[in-house]
Motif scaffolding. Structure first.
Motif, PDB file in Angstrom:
ATOM      1  N   GLY A  28       0.821  -1.208   0.000  1.00 56.23           N
ATOM      2  CA  GLY A  28       0.000   0.000   0.000  1.00 56.23           C
ATOM      3  C   GLY A  28       0.852   1.255   0.000  1.00 56.23           C
ATOM      4  O   GLY A  28       0.580   2.215  -0.736  1.00 56.23           O
ATOM      5  N   LYS A  29       1.888   1.260   0.816  1.00 50.75           N
ATOM      6  CA  LYS A  29       2.768   2.425   0.911  1.00 50.75           C
ATOM      7  C   LYS A  29       3.460   2.704  -0.420  1.00 50.75           C
ATOM      8  O   LYS A  29       3.685   3.856  -0.789  1.00 50.75           O
ATOM      9  CB  LYS A  29       3.819   2.195   2.007  1.00 50.75           C
ATOM     10  N   TYR A  30       3.801   1.639  -1.142  1.00 50.42           N
ATOM     11  CA  TYR A  30       4.515   1.772  -2.412  1.00 50.42           C
ATOM     12  C   TYR A  30       3.582   1.540  -3.609  1.00 50.42           C
ATOM     13  O   TYR A  30       4.035   1.114  -4.670  1.00 50.42           O
ATOM     14  CB  TYR A  30       5.720   0.825  -2.451  1.00 50.42           C
ATOM     15  N   ALA A  31       2.290   1.862  -3.440  1.00 45.43           N
ATOM     16  CA  ALA A  31       1.315   1.676  -4.523  1.00 45.43           C
ATOM     17  C   ALA A  31       1.737   2.430  -5.784  1.00 45.43           C
ATOM     18  O   ALA A  31       1.555   1.932  -6.903  1.00 45.43           O
ATOM     19  CB  ALA A  31      -0.070   2.117  -4.067  1.00 45.43           C
ATOM     20  N   SER A  32       2.322   3.610  -5.622  1.00 48.75           N
ATOM     21  CA  SER A  32       2.750   4.393  -6.792  1.00 48.75           C
ATOM     22  C   SER A  32       3.866   3.675  -7.554  1.00 48.75           C
ATOM     23  O   SER A  32       3.959   3.784  -8.779  1.00 48.75           O
ATOM     24  CB  SER A  32       3.202   5.791  -6.374  1.00 48.75           C
ATOM     25  N   SER A  67      13.944  -1.824 -20.731  1.00 48.36           N
ATOM     26  CA  SER A  67      14.978  -0.842 -21.064  1.00 48.36           C
ATOM     27  C   SER A  67      15.547  -0.244 -19.776  1.00 48.36           C
ATOM     28  O   SER A  67      14.923  -0.320 -18.714  1.00 48.36           O
ATOM     29  CB  SER A  67      14.398   0.278 -21.928  1.00 48.36           C
ATOM     30  N   GLU A  68      16.705   0.348 -19.910  1.00 47.18           N
ATOM     31  CA  GLU A  68      17.340   1.043 -18.786  1.00 47.18           C
ATOM     32  C   GLU A  68      16.466   2.225 -18.353  1.00 47.18           C
ATOM     33  O   GLU A  68      16.342   2.523 -17.165  1.00 47.18           O
ATOM     34  CB  GLU A  68      18.737   1.518 -19.193  1.00 47.18           C
ATOM     35  N   ASP A  69      15.827   2.871 -19.321  1.00 45.52           N
ATOM     36  CA  ASP A  69      14.950   3.999 -19.018  1.00 45.52           C
ATOM     37  C   ASP A  69      13.765   3.554 -18.151  1.00 45.52           C
ATOM     38  O   ASP A  69      13.424   4.224 -17.179  1.00 45.52           O
ATOM     39  CB  ASP A  69      14.443   4.629 -20.323  1.00 45.52           C
ATOM     40  N   ALA A  70      13.163   2.425 -18.492  1.00 43.26           N
ATOM     41  CA  ALA A  70      12.036   1.904 -17.703  1.00 43.26           C
ATOM     42  C   ALA A  70      12.496   1.582 -16.285  1.00 43.26           C
ATOM     43  O   ALA A  70      11.813   1.903 -15.305  1.00 43.26           O
ATOM     44  CB  ALA A  70      11.437   0.671 -18.374  1.00 43.26           C
ATOM     45  N   LYS A  71      13.666   0.964 -16.174  1.00 45.97           N
ATOM     46  CA  LYS A  71      14.228   0.641 -14.858  1.00 45.97           C
ATOM     47  C   LYS A  71      14.447   1.922 -14.042  1.00 45.97           C
ATOM     48  O   LYS A  71      14.091   1.984 -12.862  1.00 45.97           O
ATOM     49  CB  LYS A  71      15.549  -0.110 -15.035  1.00 45.97           C
ATOM     50  N   ASN A  72      15.006   2.941 -14.671  1.00 45.98           N
ATOM     51  CA  ASN A  72      15.268   4.199 -13.979  1.00 45.98           C
ATOM     52  C   ASN A  72      13.978   4.868 -13.510  1.00 45.98           C
ATOM     53  O   ASN A  72      13.949   5.495 -12.449  1.00 45.98           O
ATOM     54  CB  ASN A  72      16.066   5.147 -14.875  1.00 45.98           C
ATOM     55  N   LYS A  73      12.905   4.728 -14.278  1.00 47.46           N
ATOM     56  CA  LYS A  73      11.622   5.308 -13.873  1.00 47.46           C
ATOM     57  C   LYS A  73      11.080   4.613 -12.625  1.00 47.46           C
ATOM     58  O   LYS A  73      10.446   5.256 -11.783  1.00 47.46           O
ATOM     59  CB  LYS A  73      10.627   5.262 -15.029  1.00 47.46           C
ATOM     60  N   ILE A  74      11.358   3.324 -12.489  1.00 55.77           N
ATOM     61  CA  ILE A  74      10.938   2.605 -11.280  1.00 55.77           C
ATOM     62  C   ILE A  74      11.723   3.138 -10.088  1.00 55.77           C
ATOM     63  O   ILE A  74      11.161   3.387  -9.022  1.00 55.77           O
ATOM     64  CB  ILE A  74      11.119   1.079 -11.439  1.00 55.77           C
ATOM     65  N   TRP A  75      13.032   3.317 -10.263  1.00 53.06           N
ATOM     66  CA  TRP A  75      13.849   3.860  -9.169  1.00 53.06           C
ATOM     67  C   TRP A  75      13.387   5.271  -8.793  1.00 53.06           C
ATOM     68  O   TRP A  75      13.345   5.622  -7.614  1.00 53.06           O
ATOM     69  CB  TRP A  75      15.338   3.837  -9.530  1.00 53.06           C
TER      70      TRP A  75
END
Length: 146
Positions: A13-17, A47-55
């Motif tokens: 819940g805390k990390y729903a975003s 992609s690296e971009d998708a990974k970075n968006k998660i971070w």
């Protein structure tokens, strides 16, 4: 419901975003569970971009995420190569980790291998970037060998 299940639901819940960003970026999750009393998320990005968006989403959700979250997001090199149009296909899944403030190679080794003493694997895989195992900097992207 066990305390582990409760903790899992609380942190989800805390990390729903973050989970919303995972869906938006097409991240394929392989694990979402409690490990070492922290939320453990493992998955593969295209992609690296998708990974970075998660971070980015993780850091926005909680600037002190290191206290309660372990994220192991790798990039599928075949998908990344195909989307980049390079025509080069690499057959190994490369894992990377972006160094955070307070990290050490031992701490990173503990996270990925379950043993802090495995830090030398990471050091050897990053000899091109590191001259001393004790000198890593926040923001450095390290290769994490299998």
């Amino acid at each position: 419901m066990t305390s582990t299940d409760q903790k899992l639901e609380e942190l989800k819940g805390k990390y729903a975003s973050v989970f919303s960003a995972v869906g938006q970026q097409g991240i394929s999750l392989s694990h979402v569970n409690i490990q070492d009393n922290k939320l453990y998320i493992a998955g593969t990005a295209k992609s690296e971009d998708a990974k970075n968006k998660i971070w980015d989403a993780i850091k926005q959700a909680n600037p002190s995420w290191q206290n309660e979250l372990i994220a192991d997001i790798t990039v599928d090199q075949q998908a990344a190569s195909a989307s980049a149009g390079t025509g080069t296909v690499q057959h190994s899944q490369a894992r990377t980790y972006t160094v955070q403030s307070g990290d050490s190679l031992s701490k990173i080794a503990q996270q990925f291998y379950g043993k802090a003493t495995e830090y030398n694997k990471i050091f050897e895989a990053n000899r091109d970037k590191l001259s001393d195992a004790k000198k890593i900097q926040p923001g450095q992207v390290l290769n994490i060998p299998e």
